[in-house]
Design an enzyme around this catalytic site. Structure first.
Site, PDB file in Angstrom:
ATOM      1  N   MET A 207       0.840  -1.201   0.000  1.00 27.29           N
ATOM      2  CA  MET A 207       0.000   0.000   0.000  1.00 27.29           C
ATOM      3  C   MET A 207       0.871   1.246   0.000  1.00 27.29           C
ATOM      4  SD  MET A 207      -3.217  -0.981   0.171  1.00 27.29           S
ATOM      5  CE  MET A 207      -3.511  -2.685  -0.262  1.00 27.29           C
ATOM      6  N   CYS A 208       0.306   2.278  -0.355  1.00 28.24           N
ATOM      7  CA  CYS A 208       1.076   3.534  -0.479  1.00 28.24           C
ATOM      8  C   CYS A 208       1.664   3.961   0.881  1.00 28.24           C
ATOM      9  CB  CYS A 208       0.176   4.660  -0.973  1.00 28.24           C
ATOM     10  SG  CYS A 208      -0.847   4.198  -2.379  1.00 28.24           S
TER      11      CYS A 208
END
Ligand code: GLN
Length: 251
Positions: free
Chosen positions: A1-2
């Site tokens: 995920m970012c």
């Protein structure tokens, strides 16, 4: 995920967040430490927004990995700001890799980022999306969950909701419609930061009266970093930081 971060305080170089620290955002793009099973690296674009005098911030976004932008180190070494939001992206499967899908999203003085994913996208959130003006849906930055979360947040900000309340309401709305979603949201107007921890890691380092830095992962071993508990809302200025439990954010 970012991975994402936001800073408020005395002006610093963009490089002081993007490149200089031992666990800088650049390093987090290729060697993140706490992805919780949501991808391995953050190579699907990046963005940085900074305030350079009122009223609106400047945004620089690209669809390439942060480490591969040959012009960024010089820009970051020459640009100073007291209010910065930056993010590196790991695209969720099925979502496009385009500049406009990279955070920060923005309007007016607002900068916004999302770390996570909406479970059951897009069917789970069609009802929530249907509460938005058609024009907002036709002009989403990108056909991604993060762009919709920004549109939902922006509608509340436009209606005058305070930033923390707007983020908490969007998390409650989307968590109810799409259980199991990961909804770490980050928002600043250059004067305060609002952030949710909901399914992903988040830490804060505050020097009260001076500065505050919020990040998915601490930028270094400095013991001043404090983990933000899952399912909570952080609202911070350089003067104060408060953490409260998020209602209705069970994942
Ligand atoms: N789901 C969002 C996207 O694809 C954010 C991804 C993330 O946090 N890795 O852009």
């Amino acid at each position: 995920m970012c991975r994402h971060l936001a800073y408020l305080g005395p002006p610093i170089l963009l490089a002081d967040l993007l490149f200089a620290p031992p666990h800088s955002l650049s390093r987090q793009s290729w060697a993140p430490g706490d992805m919780r099973g949501g991808g391995t690296i953050n190579a699907d674009g990046f963005g940085v927004g900074w305030f350079d005098g009122p009223p609106e911030p400047i945004r620089y976004r690209r669809s390439c990995p942060l480490w591969s932008d040959a012009g960024l180190p010089a820009l970051a070494a020459a640009t100073r700001s007291g209010a910065i939001l930056a993010a590196v992206r790991s695209a969720t499967e099925g979502m496009p890799v385009t500049e406009t899908a990279a955070a920060p999203f923005g309007e007016g003085r607002w900068l916004f980022s999302h770390n996570g994913r909406v479970a059951g996208w897009p069917d789970s959130v069609t009802v929530a999306a249907g509460t938005l003006p058609v024009r907002d849906l036709l002009t989403l930055d990108a056909p991604t969950d993060s762009a919709l979360l920004w549109a939902l947040t922006r509608a509340r900000l436009r209606a005058g909701e305070p930033p923390g309340a707007a983020l908490a309401a969007v998390v409650a709305q989307v968590a109810a419609a799409a259980p199991g979603s990961r909804l770490n949201l980050l928002l600043t107007d250059g004067e305060s930061i609002a952030a949710t921890a909901c399914g992903h890691s988040l830490s804060v380092r505050a020097a009260p009266g001076e500065s505050v830095l919020v990040a998915s992962e601490p930028l270094g071993p400095d013991p001043g970093w404090i983990p933000v508990p899952d399912r909570s809302l952080l609202v911070a200025t350089p003067q104060t930081a408060t953490i409260t439990a998020l209602e209705g954010a069970a994942s």
